[in-house]
Design an enzyme around this catalytic site. Structure first.
Site, PDB file in Angstrom:
ATOM      1  N   HIS A  93     -16.422   4.363  55.546  1.00  0.00           N
ATOM      2  CA  HIS A  93     -17.226   4.202  54.192  1.00  0.00           C
ATOM      3  C   HIS A  93     -16.948   5.674  53.579  1.00  0.00           C
ATOM      4  O   HIS A  93     -17.704   6.476  53.572  1.00  0.00           O
ATOM      5  CB  HIS A  93     -18.474   3.530  54.142  1.00  0.00           C
ATOM      6  CG  HIS A  93     -18.942   3.273  53.298  1.00  0.00           C
ATOM      7  ND1 HIS A  93     -18.885   1.853  52.188  1.00  0.00           N
ATOM      8  CD2 HIS A  93     -19.882   4.205  51.984  1.00  0.00           C
ATOM      9  CE1 HIS A  93     -19.607   2.363  51.127  1.00  0.00           C
ATOM     10  NE2 HIS A  93     -20.061   3.304  50.509  1.00  0.00           N
ATOM     11  N   HIS A  97     -15.009   7.396  49.230  1.00  0.00           N
ATOM     12  CA  HIS A  97     -14.730   7.179  47.983  1.00  0.00           C
ATOM     13  C   HIS A  97     -13.755   8.168  47.610  1.00  0.00           C
ATOM     14  O   HIS A  97     -13.814   9.298  48.050  1.00  0.00           O
ATOM     15  CB  HIS A  97     -15.239   7.073  47.193  1.00  0.00           C
ATOM     16  CG  HIS A  97     -16.295   5.768  47.422  1.00  0.00           C
ATOM     17  ND1 HIS A  97     -16.550   4.645  46.762  1.00  0.00           N
ATOM     18  CD2 HIS A  97     -17.566   6.158  48.562  1.00  0.00           C
ATOM     19  CE1 HIS A  97     -17.928   3.916  48.170  1.00  0.00           C
ATOM     20  NE2 HIS A  97     -18.783   5.476  48.049  1.00  0.00           N
ATOM     21  N   ARG A 101     -13.960  -5.807  47.450  1.00  0.00           N
ATOM     22  CA  ARG A 101     -16.061  -5.344  47.613  1.00  0.00           C
ATOM     23  C   ARG A 101     -16.608  -6.459  46.296  1.00  0.00           C
ATOM     24  O   ARG A 101     -15.305  -6.124  45.267  1.00  0.00           O
ATOM     25  CB  ARG A 101     -15.813  -3.761  47.513  1.00  0.00           C
ATOM     26  CG  ARG A 101     -17.750  -3.152  47.340  1.00  0.00           C
ATOM     27  CD  ARG A 101     -17.836  -1.686  47.120  1.00  0.00           C
ATOM     28  NE  ARG A 101     -19.041  -1.196  48.038  1.00  0.00           N
ATOM     29  CZ  ARG A 101     -19.283  -0.963  47.255  1.00  0.00           C
ATOM     30  NH1 ARG A 101     -18.535   0.436  46.046  1.00  0.00           N
ATOM     31  NH2 ARG A 101     -20.227   0.240  47.790  1.00  0.00           N
ATOM     32  N   ARG A 148     -27.708  -1.393  38.433  1.00  0.00           N
ATOM     33  CA  ARG A 148     -27.479   0.193  37.882  1.00  0.00           C
ATOM     34  C   ARG A 148     -26.067   0.570  37.790  1.00  0.00           C
ATOM     35  O   ARG A 148     -25.692   1.887  38.070  1.00  0.00           O
ATOM     36  CB  ARG A 148     -28.313   1.090  38.925  1.00  0.00           C
ATOM     37  CG  ARG A 148     -27.830   1.092  40.268  1.00  0.00           C
ATOM     38  CD  ARG A 148     -28.998   2.522  40.678  1.00  0.00           C
ATOM     39  NE  ARG A 148     -28.991   2.289  42.676  1.00  0.00           N
ATOM     40  CZ  ARG A 148     -28.332   2.793  42.522  1.00  0.00           C
ATOM     41  NH1 ARG A 148     -27.169   3.668  42.332  1.00  0.00           N
ATOM     42  NH2 ARG A 148     -27.818   2.795  43.879  1.00  0.00           N
ATOM     43  N   TYR A 155     -22.304  -5.423  48.709  1.00  0.00           N
ATOM     44  CA  TYR A 155     -23.313  -4.524  48.185  1.00  0.00           C
ATOM     45  C   TYR A 155     -24.336  -4.710  47.242  1.00  0.00           C
ATOM     46  O   TYR A 155     -24.085  -5.564  46.115  1.00  0.00           O
ATOM     47  CB  TYR A 155     -22.785  -3.326  47.032  1.00  0.00           C
ATOM     48  CG  TYR A 155     -23.615  -2.098  47.730  1.00  0.00           C
ATOM     49  CD1 TYR A 155     -24.093  -2.137  48.613  1.00  0.00           C
ATOM     50  CD2 TYR A 155     -23.226  -1.185  46.809  1.00  0.00           C
ATOM     51  CE1 TYR A 155     -25.087  -0.272  48.272  1.00  0.00           C
ATOM     52  CE2 TYR A 155     -24.252   0.328  46.374  1.00  0.00           C
ATOM     53  CZ  TYR A 155     -25.135   0.550  47.515  1.00  0.00           C
ATOM     54  OH  TYR A 155     -26.273   1.727  47.649  1.00  0.00           O
ATOM     55  N   ASP A 184     -19.634   8.568  53.362  1.00  0.00           N
ATOM     56  CA  ASP A 184     -20.215   7.736  52.031  1.00  0.00           C
ATOM     57  C   ASP A 184     -20.088   8.726  51.227  1.00  0.00           C
ATOM     58  O   ASP A 184     -20.499   9.167  50.240  1.00  0.00           O
ATOM     59  CB  ASP A 184     -21.975   7.074  51.471  1.00  0.00           C
ATOM     60  CG  ASP A 184     -22.305   7.027  50.692  1.00  0.00           C
ATOM     61  OD1 ASP A 184     -21.559   6.207  49.994  1.00  0.00           O
ATOM     62  OD2 ASP A 184     -22.972   7.235  50.199  1.00  0.00           O
ATOM     63  N   ASN A 188     -23.077   9.418  43.100  1.00  0.00           N
ATOM     64  CA  ASN A 188     -25.041   9.863  42.385  1.00  0.00           C
ATOM     65  C   ASN A 188     -26.092   9.873  42.924  1.00  0.00           C
ATOM     66  O   ASN A 188     -27.377  10.054  42.757  1.00  0.00           O
ATOM     67  CB  ASN A 188     -25.256   7.790  42.114  1.00  0.00           C
ATOM     68  CG  ASN A 188     -24.636   7.099  41.252  1.00  0.00           C
ATOM     69  OD1 ASN A 188     -24.790   7.731  40.476  1.00  0.00           O
ATOM     70  ND2 ASN A 188     -24.405   6.027  41.221  1.00  0.00           N
TER      71      ASN A 188
HETATM   72  O1  LIG Z   1     -20.885   3.203  47.641  1.00  0.00           O
HETATM   73  C1  LIG Z   1     -22.037   4.036  47.678  1.00  0.00           C
HETATM   74  O2  LIG Z   1     -22.360   4.223  49.054  1.00  0.00           O
HETATM   75  C2  LIG Z   1     -22.815   3.658  46.991  1.00  0.00           C
HETATM   76  C3  LIG Z   1     -23.069   3.802  45.273  1.00  0.00           C
HETATM   77  C4  LIG Z   1     -22.124   3.828  44.633  1.00  0.00           C
HETATM   78  C5  LIG Z   1     -21.317   2.819  44.859  1.00  0.00           C
HETATM   79  O3  LIG Z   1     -21.358   1.870  45.416  1.00  0.00           O
HETATM   80  C6  LIG Z   1     -20.259   3.128  43.523  1.00  0.00           C
HETATM   81  O4  LIG Z   1     -19.838   3.385  42.053  1.00  0.00           O
HETATM   82  O5  LIG Z   1     -19.559   1.369  44.030  1.00  0.00           O
HETATM   83  C7  LIG Z   1     -24.526   3.619  45.118  1.00  0.00           C
HETATM   84  O6  LIG Z   1     -25.804   3.727  45.637  1.00  0.00           O
HETATM   85  O7  LIG Z   1     -24.788   4.016  44.026  1.00  0.00           O
END
Ligand SMILES: O=C(O)/C=C(\CC(=O)C(=O)O)C(=O)O
Length: 295
Positions: free
Chosen positions: A30, A32, A123, A129, A156, A248, A253
């Site tokens: 996990h 990005h 996903r 938020r 998520y 992660d 954020n």
């Molecule tokens: O990816 C993560 O672990 C968490 C995120 C960001 C997110 O998911 C996204 O931007 O798609 C979060 O909690 O702000």
């Protein structure tokens, strides 16, 4: 930490080297990439604007942490434009695969192109938020259409909506992976209401997996993340074949406290105390889901 353009840096530039040495072939399942923005602009609907965090930085971190492969999850700041994720997978030379976010109207040919580009799942993000819409009916249609590709879905959501998510999750026709255990309140401990509810979800079907990730998000007390460890270790021990782990990075954020990736890796032996559990968590499980051809 924001720069002059208001773009957030949510990761530490000098992570420590972990004491824990992952087993050979370990997968960070996990993480990005962000941009680079000049090549891959952020979505107009993005709820946060990060600084660039591209594949070079991701793969340098992987090397430092002792991992071999990555699963790159499309972050909401790139919307349904998966080019940054696909680019990172392409330059990884087979050592990365990904999870996309798609427009529900996506055509089969485009899904095939994503598969060829290394995508193995879609996903569905329910965090208000982060996204404006999370249409369950449309998501279910997508889930039916990816079945032929052997993909899974990654979902998520936060613990307060787990109960309302149950019928939707039960209707998904492919394997389901839950991000960050649906964000339980780990201060309640392993027998608290949130963990009990989450276990009942895992017990509801044997193809629901979860990422035992993000002590930095779930345990505000910080390292050594004692509440996270006491809540999550029994879960890893009870569901050893259905858990995944990831950094992660670049920690979207996270603004006030930047997590140290080396410290996060050192949580692994606390939640997966035996070599056998570590191997399942870091190698066997992610390989079955993302590189079934090699598992
Ligand atoms: O990816 C993560 O672990 C968490 C995120 C960001 C997110 O998911 C996204 O931007 O798609 C979060 O909690 O702000």
């Amino acid at each position: 930490m924001k720069d002059d353009e208001g773009r957030i840096r949510s990761w530490t530039l000098e992570p420590s080297r972990p004491r824990f040495v992952p087993p050979p072939g370990a997968v960070d399942a996990h993480c990005h990439v962000f941009g680079p923005q000049a090549e891959f602009p952020f979505s107009p609907a993005a709820k946060y604007l990060p600084q660039d965090a591209g594949p070079d930085a991701l793969f340098a971190l992987r090397e430092k942490l002792g991992f071999s492969r990555n699963v790159i999850v499309q972050a909401s700041c790139h919307g349904t434009d998966n080019r940054a994720t696909l680019h990172a997978i392409a330059v990884s030379e087979g050592t990365a695969r990904g999870v996309a976010v798609v427009d529900p109207a996506i055509g089969d040919a485009e899904l095939d192109a994503l598969h060829a580009g290394g995508i193995r799942g879609v996903r569905f993000n329910f965090l208000k938020r982060l996204v404006d819409n999370a249409p369950k009916d449309k998501f279910l249609e997508v889930a039916h259409r990816i079945d032929r590709l052997g993909w899974h879905v990654v979902v998520y959501f936060e613990a307060d909506i787990l109960d309302e998510m149950r019928p939707f999750l039960a209707a998904i026709p492919v394997p389901v992976v839950i991000d960050h255990m649906g964000r339980p309140d780990v201060a309640q401990g392993p027998d608290g209401a949130d963990m009990r509810a989450f276990r009942s979800l895992l017990d509801s079907r044997d193809d629901i997996w979860t990422k035992v990730t993000c002590p930095d998000r779930l345990d505000p007390a910080g390292p050594p993340y004692a509440d996270f460890v006491r809540s999550v270790r029994p879960l890893v021990e009870a569901y050893p074949d259905r858990v995944l782990w990831g950094t992660d990075w670049p920690h979207p954020n996270m603004e006030s406290v930047l997590p140290d990736d080396g410290t996060l890796v050192d949580v692994i032996p606390d939640i997966a105390p035996t070599e056998a559990l570590q191997r399942k968590l870091l190698v066997d499980n992610p390989m079955r889901l993302y590189w079934p051809d090699e598992a």
